[in-house]
Design a protein around this motif. Structure first.
Motif, short mmCIF file in Angstrom:
data_model
loop_
_atom_site.label_atom_id
_atom_site.label_comp_id
_atom_site.label_asym_id
_atom_site.label_seq_id
_atom_site.Cartn_x
_atom_site.Cartn_y
_atom_site.Cartn_z
N GLN A 189 0.83 -1.09 -0.13
CA GLN A 189 0.05 0.01 -0.06
C GLN A 189 0.89 1.35 0.02
O GLN A 189 0.68 2.11 -0.57
CB GLN A 189 -0.99 -0.06 1.25
N ALA A 196 1.92 6.68 -6.83
CA ALA A 196 0.92 7.78 -7.39
C ALA A 196 1.75 9.03 -7.15
O ALA A 196 1.46 9.99 -8.09
CB ALA A 196 -0.43 7.60 -6.34
N ILE A 197 2.24 9.31 -6.32
CA ILE A 197 2.89 10.69 -5.79
C ILE A 197 4.20 10.86 -6.68
O ILE A 197 4.15 12.08 -7.41
CB ILE A 197 3.37 10.98 -4.45
N THR A 245 -2.49 21.00 -2.54
CA THR A 245 -1.67 19.85 -2.88
C THR A 245 -1.80 18.92 -1.81
O THR A 245 -1.87 17.91 -1.83
CB THR A 245 -0.25 20.29 -3.04
N ILE A 247 -4.12 18.90 0.56
CA ILE A 247 -5.10 18.01 0.69
C ILE A 247 -5.45 16.82 -0.72
O ILE A 247 -5.99 15.94 -0.41
CB ILE A 247 -6.40 18.99 0.50
N ALA A 248 -5.20 17.21 -1.80
CA ALA A 248 -5.13 16.06 -2.78
C ALA A 248 -4.21 15.08 -2.27
O ALA A 248 -4.68 13.74 -2.78
CB ALA A 248 -4.55 16.82 -4.20
N GLU A 251 -5.90 12.65 0.22
CA GLU A 251 -7.00 12.16 -0.53
C GLU A 251 -6.29 10.86 -1.00
O GLU A 251 -7.00 9.72 -1.33
CB GLU A 251 -7.63 12.92 -1.68
N VAL A 252 -5.23 10.65 -1.75
CA VAL A 252 -4.56 9.75 -2.36
C VAL A 252 -4.28 8.74 -1.30
O VAL A 252 -4.33 7.45 -1.35
CB VAL A 252 -3.32 10.21 -3.09
N GLN A 254 -5.87 8.60 1.55
CA GLN A 254 -7.06 7.85 1.98
C GLN A 254 -7.66 6.90 1.04
O GLN A 254 -8.31 6.05 1.62
CB GLN A 254 -8.03 8.97 2.36
N ALA A 255 -7.62 7.12 -0.16
CA ALA A 255 -7.74 6.25 -1.19
C ALA A 255 -7.21 5.06 -1.09
O ALA A 255 -7.54 3.91 -1.57
CB ALA A 255 -7.63 6.69 -2.75
N THR A 256 -5.90 4.87 -0.38
CA THR A 256 -5.41 3.55 -0.41
C THR A 256 -5.59 2.96 0.99
O THR A 256 -5.82 1.68 1.22
CB THR A 256 -4.00 3.76 -0.39
N PHE A 257 -5.61 3.89 2.16
CA PHE A 257 -5.67 3.06 3.36
C PHE A 257 -7.23 3.29 4.16
O PHE A 257 -7.67 2.71 4.94
CB PHE A 257 -4.84 3.95 4.42
N GLY A 258 -8.15 4.13 3.43
CA GLY A 258 -9.46 4.21 3.56
C GLY A 258 -9.81 5.05 4.84
O GLY A 258 -8.77 5.53 5.47
N ARG A 259 -11.13 5.50 5.00
CA ARG A 259 -11.45 6.29 6.19
C ARG A 259 -12.99 5.88 6.53
O ARG A 259 -13.66 5.62 5.78
CB ARG A 259 -11.54 7.83 6.19
N ALA B 42 -2.29 12.10 -9.62
CA ALA B 42 -1.47 11.22 -8.72
C ALA B 42 -2.38 9.76 -9.20
O ALA B 42 -1.57 8.78 -8.80
CB ALA B 42 -1.96 11.50 -7.44
N GLY B 139 -8.89 1.66 -0.04
CA GLY B 139 -9.34 2.73 0.97
C GLY B 139 -10.60 3.45 0.51
O GLY B 139 -11.26 4.05 1.15
#
Lengths: 259, 614
Positions: A189, A196-197, A245, A247-248, A251-252, A254-259, B42, B139
C-alpha cells in the motif's frame, strides 16, 4: 559489525567492486533518499573497509577534509581530517552532496582522484600515497537545474559514474519489509501511494517521495500509528507546504488506506 | 407587475421542485478544481487533461410532478472525458452531507482514471471500472458504500415504475450495490434516471467526433494548430455540422470591383456574426444544448501564408537604434552569413505610466516576500585582519605554529560577517510573435500570460536586487526584426516600465536567432560573474522567408551556442507542447522547461528563476 540491509537494483555492487579493485573513483548520482548512502555503507561492509562519510556544505574548507593542528596540554598536535584518515587506513572516503562544497575545496580531491592517487598535506609537509584499498566516492543529486551549483568538468571527469533512481515496485516493497519488518500488504500500500505521488513530479511537486520517507512512514505504522496520520506527517507534510496539494495528497493516502 | 409575480412563482415552484438539499452543503467545482486535478494525476490520470465544468445535458428521464410544473430538472450535469478535458459537474448538491458531495467529486475523478476496454456496454464498463478502482485503492471501499447508499436513497424504487423502466432501474441499483454482478447487456428502451456515480452514458461530442474520423488529415492538422477556445468554467457541448453551401450569402455573384481575398471570403461564414449584444449571446449560449460549428471550408485559409499587417507601427513609440546588422547561420551552406539580418531597437513612449494590475497584487507581494530571502548571502569570512569575532581556528593554527617554532605567514585572526551581494544579471527575452495573440481561454490570450509573467518576474527580481533587463522580439523577414526594449539594465523598474510592459502586443514572426544574438551582446556587457539569458517562447522559430523548419532551428541553435561561448547561461521557458521535439536539440536536456498550462506560466517562471539561481 551489524549487518547492513541493502537490496540491489542492478549490477551496481559488481561495478563498485570492480572500480575499487582498479583504483577508480566513483560518482553516484540520484535523487535524495533513494539509497546512495546506504549503498556505500553496504559496500564498505561487504569489502570490509573502514568508511569515512563527509556531508558537504558550502562552508567546508580544505582543512576540514585534510586535518589541522590542535592544541593539547601545553603542546600542539596534528589531527587528521576524515579524508586523510581514509587515505592512511586505506578505506573508503564518501563525500555526500559534493556539489554543495565550494569549488576550491573539491579541487584538493583532484590528485587523489586520478592515477597519481596522492594527497599532499602542506601544513605538515607530507604527501600521502593512497594504498590500493583506498577508494574515493562522491554523490550528488542532479535533479536541481541550478547552474550555479554544478560539478566542475575537471572534477567530474575524474570519476566513473552511476545513476541511482527509486527502486522498482517489487524492490521497494522488499526494502520496506526488510528495513522495518512491516507486513508485506502494508508495504504494498505504501509503495502504491509512492508511485501515485511520483507521477506528480515536475507537474505539481518539485521533489517526490523518497524511499527514505516511505521507511519513516512504515516505522510509524509498525509502531501502531494510524497509517493515514503516519503518511500525512512523513510524506504529505514533508513534500509540500501548499494546502491544496496537501489535501489532494491526503486524498490519495485515504484512497489507499481508507477512512 | 406581471413579471414580478412571474419571478416569484418561478422562485417558489423551482424551490419546491429542486431543493432537495441546503445550498450550504453544495460543493462547487471552482473551489476544488486544483485539488481534483492533482488527485487525478496522482491516481494515474492523463496529465495533459484539464479539469473543467460539464455542461448540463437532457436526461429525458421521468421527473416529479413539481419538476414538471416548474419546467425544471430536465437537465443534469454528469462527468465525462474527452480529448482535452475531464468534465465534472460544476456543482454537486445531491446530498445533505457536504463531505458526501465532496466525496462524489473525488469518486468521479478517480473513476475517470480507469480505462476499460474489454466492454462497450455502459453499465458493464462502469461496473468494471468501479471494481478496478476499488482494487487499486482499497481505501475507497467505505466511501463508495456511503455514496451508493446515499444515491440509492435519491432514486425511485423499481416498484414505483412501469415495467420496462423498472427492469433497467433494478439492474442499475444492483450494479451500484454489487458492482460486477450485472453481466448481461441491458436494452435501454426508456430513458432511465441519470446515475450520478457514473460518467455520462453518451457524452456529448464524443459520438459525433467518432463518426467524423474520416476527416482528412488536413483537417486534423488544422485543428491541432488552431488555438483552442476554452471557457474557463463551463464547457458547452459542440457538434460539427457540414456547412451548407447554398445558404452562403456572399456567394451570390462575383463582381470585379468588390474583390475579396479568399481568406476574407471564407471567414464570412461564421455563425457568430452579430456579437453586438454580448449579454444576449451569453444567455443564449447558456440555454443552448449544443453549439453547431461549421467545419467545412475554413481550412485553406489557415494554411495560407499571408502578410499580416496587424500590429501597426503606432505613433507612441520611438526607434532607439536602427539597422543593427546581425549574422545568420545557414545550415545548408554551413556558413555564418554576415550582416544578413537587420534589427531595430524600439522603445514605446516613455510618457505612458501604469500600475501593477490589481489581479497580480496579492501574488506579487507574496513573491516579493519570498524573494527577499534570496537577496544576499550572509556568511562568516575567516582569516580577516578585522572582524566581529575571533577566528578560533586561525588562532589555534597560529599558537600551534608558534609552539612548534614554525614561522607562519601572517594571517588574520578574526572572522567577519560578510554580506555577499548576488553577482548575477538576467536578461529576459520574450517572444512577441503573432502566435501569442491566440486565446487560451475566453478572456486570456497568450500575450496576456506573457505580460503577467513579465510583471511578476520584475516584481520578484526588483526585491532581490539582481540586475535584470526585459526585451521582446518579433520579426518580419530578415529586414525587420523588432527588438522591443521594455527595461534595459540601466533603467529602474518603475511606473514607466510598467507602462511599457502593459503596452506589449503581439507582433509578427519569430526570427529567434537574431534576437538571441542581439540579447546576448547586451547581456555579455554586464559586469557580473553569472549571466542568465532567459527566453520565453510559445513555439518554434519561424519567419516568412526561408526561416522555418530546420533552417530556423539550426540558426537558433547556433545563436545559443554562441551565447554559451560568451559565458552566458541560456535557458528556455516554453508553453509549446511539442517543445520536446526540438528544444533538447537547442538548449540541451536540462536547458529548458515546458510549462504545460500557460495560465500557470507567470508563477512558474518566477519560481524557476529562484530554482535556477539560488
Amino acid at each position: 559489525m551489524e549487518k547492513i540491509f541493502y537490496e540491489p537494483f542492478g549490477n551496481e555492487c559488481e561495478l563498485f567492486e570492480k572500480a575499487w579493485k582498479n583504483n577508480l573513483p566513483l560518482l553516484i548520482k540520484g535523487p535524495t533518499g533513494c539509497g546512495k548512502t546506504r549503498f556505500v555503507s553496504y559496500m564498505a561492509s561487504q569489502l570490509n573497509l573502514p568508511l569515512y562519510t563527509i556531508a558537504c556544505h558550502d562552508d567546508l574548507t580544505a582543512s576540514d577534509l585534510v586535518g589541522r593542528h590542535l592544541i593539547g596540554a601545553g603542546d600542539t598536535f596534528w589531527s587528521d581530517g576524515p579524508l586523510t584518515k581514509a587515505v592512511r587506513e586505506g578505506g573508503i572516503c564518501y563525500l555526500d552532496e559534493v556539489v554543495e562544497a565550494r569549488k576550491d575545496t573539491t579541487v584538493i580531491l583532484h590528485p587523489l582522484a586520478d592515477d597519481r592517487r596522492i594527497l599532499p598535506i602542506d601544513r605538515i609537509g607530507e604527501t600521502l600515497q593512497a594504498p590500493d584499498s583506498f577508494m574515493l566516492v562522491v554523490s550528488y543529486n542532479p535533479g536541481y537545474q541550478n547552474f550555479l551549483k554544478k560539478l566542475k568538468p575537471s572534477t567530474r571527469q575524474r570519476f566513473i559514474s552511476i545513476t541511482f533512481d527509486f527502486p522498482s515496485t517489487n524492490q521497494e516493497e522488499k526494502i520496506l519489509v526488510g528495513e522495518t519488518g512491516i507486513d508485506s500488504f502494508t508495504a504494498k500500500q505504501l509503495v502504491s501511494i509512492a508511485n501515485a505521488i511520483r507521477s506528480l513530479k515536475d507537474h505539481d511537486l518539485e521533489e517526490v517521495v523518497s524511499t527514505r520517507l516511505l521507511i519513516y512512514s512504515a516505522k510509524l505504522i509498525r509502531d501502531g500509528l494510524d497509517p493515514v496520520i503516519a503518511c500525512h506527517s512523513a510524506i504529505v507534510e514533508t513534500l509540500t507546504d501548499d494546502v491544496e496539494t496537501q489535501i489532494a495528497l491526503d486524498e490519495v493516502v485515504q484512497a489507499t488506506f481508507g477512512r | 407587475m406581471e413579471e414580478f409575480v412571474g419571478e416569484l412563482w418561478h422562485k417558489f415552484i423551482t424551490g419546491v421542485a429542486e431543493n432537495p438539499c441546503d445550498e450550504k452543503n453544495a460543493v462547487e467545482l471552482k473551489d476544488v478544481r486544483r485539488i481534483l486535478s492533482i488527485y487525478f494525476r496522482a491516481l494515474g490520470g492523463d496529465a495533459s487533461l484539464n479539469i473543467s465544468g460539464a455542461s448540463a445535458t437532457y436526461h429525458q428521464a421521468r421527473r416529479s410532478f413539481f419538476q414538471k410544473i416548474a419546467g425544471s430538472g430536465k437537465k443534469i450535469e454528469l462527468s465525462w472525458c474527452d480529448a482535452e478535458d475531464l468534465r465534472l459537474p460544476n456543482k454537486i448538491n445531491y446530498f445533505q452531507d457536504k463531505t458526501l458531495n465532496l466525496d462524489l467529486y473525488f469518486w468521479l475523478t478517480g473513476l475517470a482514471t480507469i480505462k476499460v476496454t474489454s466492454s462497450h456496454d455502459w453499465m458493464i464498463k462502469n461496473q468494471l471500472a468501479t471494481l478496478a478502482l476499488l482494487d487499486r485503492f482499497p481505501g475507497l471501499h467505505n466511501r463508495y458504500r456511503k455514496l451508493v447508499a446515499a444515491s440509492l436513497a435519491l432514486r425511485k424504487s423499481p416498484n414505483q415504475l412501469p415495467k420496462e423502466e423498472a427492469e433497467v432501474e433494478a439492474a442499475i441499483q444492483q450494479a451500484l450495490e454489487n458492482p460486477g454482478s450485472v453481466t448481461q447487456v441491458i436494452d435501454y428502451q426508456k430513458p432511465f434516471q441519470p446515475v450520478i456515480l457514473w460518467p455520462h452514458p453518451t457524452p456529448p461530442g464524443i459520438s459525433q467526433a467518432k463518426s467524423k474520423a474520416k476527416d482528412s488529415e488536413d483537417d486534423k492538422h488544422d485543428e491541432s494548430s488552431k488555438s483552442e477556445v476554452v471557457d474557463n468554467k463551463r464547457k458547452h457541448s459542440a457538434e460539427r455540422v457540414d456547412a451548407e453551401d447554398k445558404k452562403n450569402g456572399l456567394l451570390l455573384m462575383f463582381r470585379a470591383e468588390s474583390i475579396f481575398s479568399w481568406a476574407e471570403f471564407i471567414n464570412v461564414n461564421r455563425p457568430h456574426d452579430n456579437e453586438d449584444d454580448l449579454e444576449n449571446a451569453k444567455s443564449a449560449l447558456e440555454d443552448m444544448d449544443k453549439l453547431s460549428i461549421t467545419r467545412k471550408g475554413k481550412l485553406k485559409a489557415s494554411r495560407l501564408k499571408f502578410d499580416l499587417d496587424l500590429p501597426p507601427d503606432s505613433g507612441d513609440e520611438f526607434v532607439l537604434k536602427e539597422g543593427i546588422l546581425l549574422p545568420e547561420w545557414n545550415w545548408k551552406k554551413q556558413t555564418l552569413v554576415p550582416d544578413h539580418c537587420s534589427l531595430k531597437e524600439i522603445c514605446s513612449d516613455s510618457d505612458v505610466k501604469a500600475e501593477l494590475p490589481q489581479s497580480l497584487k496579492v501574488i506579487a507581494s507574496k513573491l516579493k516576500r519570498q524573494f527577499e530571502s534570496l537577496v544576499s548571502l550572509r556568511y562568516w569570512q575567516r582569516n580577516q585582519q578585522d572582524g566581529e569575532e575571533i577566528d578560533i581556528d586561525a588562532w589555534i593554527r597560529l599558537r600551534s605554529d608558534i609552539s612548534r617554532n614554525v614561522s607562519s605567514a601572517e594571517e588574520g585572526l578574526y572572522q567577519a560577517h560578510i554580506v555577499k551581494e548576488r553577482d548575477l544579471s538576467c536578461l529576459l527575452l520574450a517572444d512577441l510573435s503573432i502566435s501569442t495573440d491566440a486565446h487560451i481561454s475566453n478572456d486570456l490570450k497568450i500575450i496576456d500570460v506573457i505580460r503577467n509573467s513579465l510583471f511578476l518576474f520584475s516584481e520578484a527580481l526588483s526585491s532581490t536586487g539582481d540586475k535584470f533587463a526585459l526585451y521582446g522580439f518579433s520579426s518580419l523577414k530578415r529586414s525587420l526584426i523588432r527588438f522591443d526594449q521594455l527595461k534595459s539594465f540601466n533603467e529602474k523598474y518603475d511606473a514607466k516600465i510598467k507602462g511599457r510592459i502593459s503596452a506589449i502586443k503581439a507582433g509578427y514572426y519569430t526570427r529567434m536567432g537574431a534576437a538571441i544574438r542581439h540579447a546576448s551582446s547586451i547581456l555579455a556587457n554586464q559586469r557580473t560573474s553569472q549571466k542568465l539569458l532567459l527566453i520565453l517562447t510559445d513555439g518554434k522559430p519561424n519567419d516568412l522567408d526561408e526561416y522555418e523548419g530546420r533552417y530556423g532551428i539550426e540558426d537558433t541553435r547556433k545563436a545559443i551556442l554562441e551565447a554559451k561561448q560568451m559565458g552566458l547561461h541560456p535557458f528556455c521557458v516554453t508553453i509549446d507542447k511539442d517543445a520536446k521535439e526540438y528544444l533538447p536539440h537547442l538548449f540541451g536536456v536540462n536547458g529548458y522547461v515546458l510549462v504545460s498550462k500557460p495560465e500557470e506560466l507567470p508563477e512558474k517562471l518566477v519560481h524557476l528563476y529562484a530554482l535556477l539561481t539560488h
